[in-house]
Design a protein around this motif. Structure first.
Motif, PDB file in Angstrom:
ATOM      1  N   LEU A  25       1.032 -58.670  54.166  1.00  0.00           N
ATOM      2  CA  LEU A  25      -0.064 -58.703  55.132  1.00  0.00           C
ATOM      3  C   LEU A  25      -0.752 -57.348  55.227  1.00  0.00           C
ATOM      4  CD1 LEU A  25       1.356 -60.791  58.104  1.00  0.00           C
ATOM      5  CD2 LEU A  25      -0.617 -61.335  56.698  1.00  0.00           C
ATOM      6  N   LYS A  26       0.031 -56.293  55.199  1.00  0.00           N
ATOM      7  CA  LYS A  26      -0.525 -54.943  55.281  1.00  0.00           C
ATOM      8  C   LYS A  26      -1.428 -54.657  54.091  1.00  0.00           C
ATOM      9  CE  LYS A  26       1.007 -50.282  56.368  1.00  0.00           C
ATOM     10  NZ  LYS A  26       2.167 -49.412  56.543  1.00  0.00           N
ATOM     11  N   GLU A  27      -1.051 -55.133  52.909  1.00  0.00           N
ATOM     12  CA  GLU A  27      -1.872 -54.935  51.715  1.00  0.00           C
ATOM     13  C   GLU A  27      -3.176 -55.724  51.797  1.00  0.00           C
ATOM     14  OE1 GLU A  27       0.480 -56.033  48.369  1.00  0.00           O
ATOM     15  OE2 GLU A  27       1.907 -54.387  48.638  1.00  0.00           O
ATOM     16  N   ARG A  28      -3.136 -56.896  52.400  1.00  0.00           N
ATOM     17  CA  ARG A  28      -4.314 -57.770  52.437  1.00  0.00           C
ATOM     18  C   ARG A  28      -5.309 -57.391  53.525  1.00  0.00           C
ATOM     19  NH1 ARG A  28      -2.239 -63.917  51.351  1.00  0.00           N
ATOM     20  NH2 ARG A  28      -1.312 -63.506  49.311  1.00  0.00           N
ATOM     21  N   THR A  29      -4.858 -56.731  54.565  1.00  0.00           N
ATOM     22  CA  THR A  29      -5.761 -56.388  55.657  1.00  0.00           C
ATOM     23  C   THR A  29      -6.399 -55.040  55.389  1.00  0.00           C
ATOM     24  OG1 THR A  29      -3.934 -55.443  56.922  1.00  0.00           O
ATOM     25  CG2 THR A  29      -4.517 -57.725  57.394  1.00  0.00           C
ATOM     26  N   SER A  30      -7.610 -54.901  55.898  1.00  0.00           N
ATOM     27  CA  SER A  30      -8.329 -53.651  55.698  1.00  0.00           C
ATOM     28  C   SER A  30      -8.064 -52.713  56.870  1.00  0.00           C
ATOM     29  CB  SER A  30      -9.823 -53.931  55.561  1.00  0.00           C
ATOM     30  OG  SER A  30     -10.311 -54.519  56.743  1.00  0.00           O
ATOM     31  N   SER A  31      -8.619 -51.541  56.758  1.00  0.00           N
ATOM     32  CA  SER A  31      -8.451 -50.555  57.823  1.00  0.00           C
ATOM     33  C   SER A  31      -9.268 -50.976  59.037  1.00  0.00           C
ATOM     34  CB  SER A  31      -8.897 -49.185  57.332  1.00  0.00           C
ATOM     35  OG  SER A  31     -10.301 -49.163  57.153  1.00  0.00           O
ATOM     36  N   PRO A  32      -8.952 -50.457  60.206  1.00  0.00           N
ATOM     37  CA  PRO A  32      -9.727 -50.811  61.406  1.00  0.00           C
ATOM     38  C   PRO A  32     -11.209 -50.449  61.275  1.00  0.00           C
ATOM     39  CG  PRO A  32      -7.684 -49.759  62.030  1.00  0.00           C
ATOM     40  CD  PRO A  32      -7.785 -49.650  60.542  1.00  0.00           C
ATOM     41  N   TRP A  33     -11.494 -49.341  60.595  1.00  0.00           N
ATOM     42  CA  TRP A  33     -12.894 -48.942  60.423  1.00  0.00           C
ATOM     43  C   TRP A  33     -13.652 -49.971  59.585  1.00  0.00           C
ATOM     44  CZ3 TRP A  33     -16.771 -46.572  62.320  1.00  0.00           C
ATOM     45  CH2 TRP A  33     -17.869 -46.276  61.547  1.00  0.00           C
ATOM     46  N   ASN A  34     -13.059 -50.440  58.506  1.00  0.00           N
ATOM     47  CA  ASN A  34     -13.708 -51.447  57.666  1.00  0.00           C
ATOM     48  C   ASN A  34     -13.889 -52.760  58.423  1.00  0.00           C
ATOM     49  OD1 ASN A  34     -13.991 -49.770  55.467  1.00  0.00           O
ATOM     50  ND2 ASN A  34     -12.082 -50.427  54.511  1.00  0.00           N
ATOM     51  N   ALA A  35     -12.917 -53.128  59.227  1.00  0.00           N
ATOM     52  CA  ALA A  35     -13.029 -54.356  60.019  1.00  0.00           C
ATOM     53  C   ALA A  35     -14.150 -54.230  61.047  1.00  0.00           C
ATOM     54  CB  ALA A  35     -11.708 -54.660  60.701  1.00  0.00           C
ATOM     55  N   PHE A  36     -14.253 -53.062  61.678  1.00  0.00           N
ATOM     56  CA  PHE A  36     -15.311 -52.823  62.663  1.00  0.00           C
ATOM     57  C   PHE A  36     -16.682 -52.889  61.991  1.00  0.00           C
ATOM     58  CE2 PHE A  36     -18.158 -49.730  64.721  1.00  0.00           C
ATOM     59  CZ  PHE A  36     -18.282 -50.339  65.958  1.00  0.00           C
ATOM     60  N   ARG A  37     -16.810 -52.201  60.854  1.00  0.00           N
ATOM     61  CA  ARG A  37     -18.080 -52.177  60.137  1.00  0.00           C
ATOM     62  C   ARG A  37     -18.466 -53.590  59.686  1.00  0.00           C
ATOM     63  NH1 ARG A  37     -17.818 -48.379  55.365  1.00  0.00           N
ATOM     64  NH2 ARG A  37     -16.598 -50.101  54.558  1.00  0.00           N
ATOM     65  N   GLY A  38     -17.498 -54.353  59.199  1.00  0.00           N
ATOM     66  CA  GLY A  38     -17.776 -55.725  58.798  1.00  0.00           C
ATOM     67  C   GLY A  38     -18.226 -56.587  59.968  1.00  0.00           C
ATOM     68  N   GLY A  39     -17.599 -56.388  61.118  1.00  0.00           N
ATOM     69  CA  GLY A  39     -17.993 -57.148  62.304  1.00  0.00           C
ATOM     70  C   GLY A  39     -19.394 -56.808  62.777  1.00  0.00           C
ATOM     71  N   VAL A  40     -19.738 -55.516  62.738  1.00  0.00           N
ATOM     72  CA  VAL A  40     -21.083 -55.097  63.141  1.00  0.00           C
ATOM     73  C   VAL A  40     -22.122 -55.672  62.184  1.00  0.00           C
ATOM     74  CG1 VAL A  40     -22.615 -53.090  63.314  1.00  0.00           C
ATOM     75  CG2 VAL A  40     -20.353 -53.017  64.354  1.00  0.00           C
ATOM     76  N   LEU A  41     -21.845 -55.589  60.888  1.00  0.00           N
ATOM     77  CA  LEU A  41     -22.799 -56.128  59.909  1.00  0.00           C
ATOM     78  C   LEU A  41     -22.950 -57.641  60.046  1.00  0.00           C
ATOM     79  CD1 LEU A  41     -21.929 -54.046  56.741  1.00  0.00           C
ATOM     80  CD2 LEU A  41     -23.926 -53.835  58.199  1.00  0.00           C
ATOM     81  N   GLN A  42     -21.864 -58.323  60.352  1.00  0.00           N
ATOM     82  CA  GLN A  42     -21.942 -59.767  60.540  1.00  0.00           C
ATOM     83  C   GLN A  42     -22.772 -60.098  61.781  1.00  0.00           C
ATOM     84  OE1 GLN A  42     -18.136 -61.675  60.733  1.00  0.00           O
ATOM     85  NE2 GLN A  42     -18.998 -63.714  60.774  1.00  0.00           N
ATOM     86  N   GLY A  43     -22.588 -59.330  62.845  1.00  0.00           N
ATOM     87  CA  GLY A  43     -23.367 -59.550  64.060  1.00  0.00           C
ATOM     88  C   GLY A  43     -24.844 -59.295  63.852  1.00  0.00           C
TER      89      GLY A  43
END
Length: 86
Positions: A25-43
């Motif tokens: 799971l740790k390998e498959r998940t991205s860093s918190p910064w990448n998750a935040f950036r992805g969420g902002v771009l999706q919004g």
């Protein structure tokens, strides 16, 4: 004692499985910064897409005469755009 040893081995095997799954799971998940950036771009994408859909819907309704005033707005925007190109 054999039963206790078997339970201990089963418990250790279970913990090893959990450890492997957690590392996977740790390998498959991205860093918190990448998750935040992805969420902002999706919004932002959802907002821009909604605005474009509303503009197209309003334009189509104005073509059929179901949305009065939209032609006036389009004419005003066209005049402003032509003044900017001068």
């Amino acid at each position: 004692m054999d039963e206790t040893d078997d339970q201990l081995e089963e418990g250790l095997e279970h913990l090893k499985n959990i450890e492997e799954e957690l590392s996977e799971l740790k390998e498959r998940t991205s860093s918190p910064w990448n998750a935040f950036r992805g969420g902002v771009l999706q919004g932002v994408g959802a907002i821009v897409g909604s605005i474009i859909a509303l503009i197209v819907l309003g334009w189509l309704l104005s073509l059929f005469g179901l949305l009065p005033g939209f032609g006036w707005i389009a004419h005003y925007i066209q005049n402003v755009a032509s003044q900017l190109h001068r």
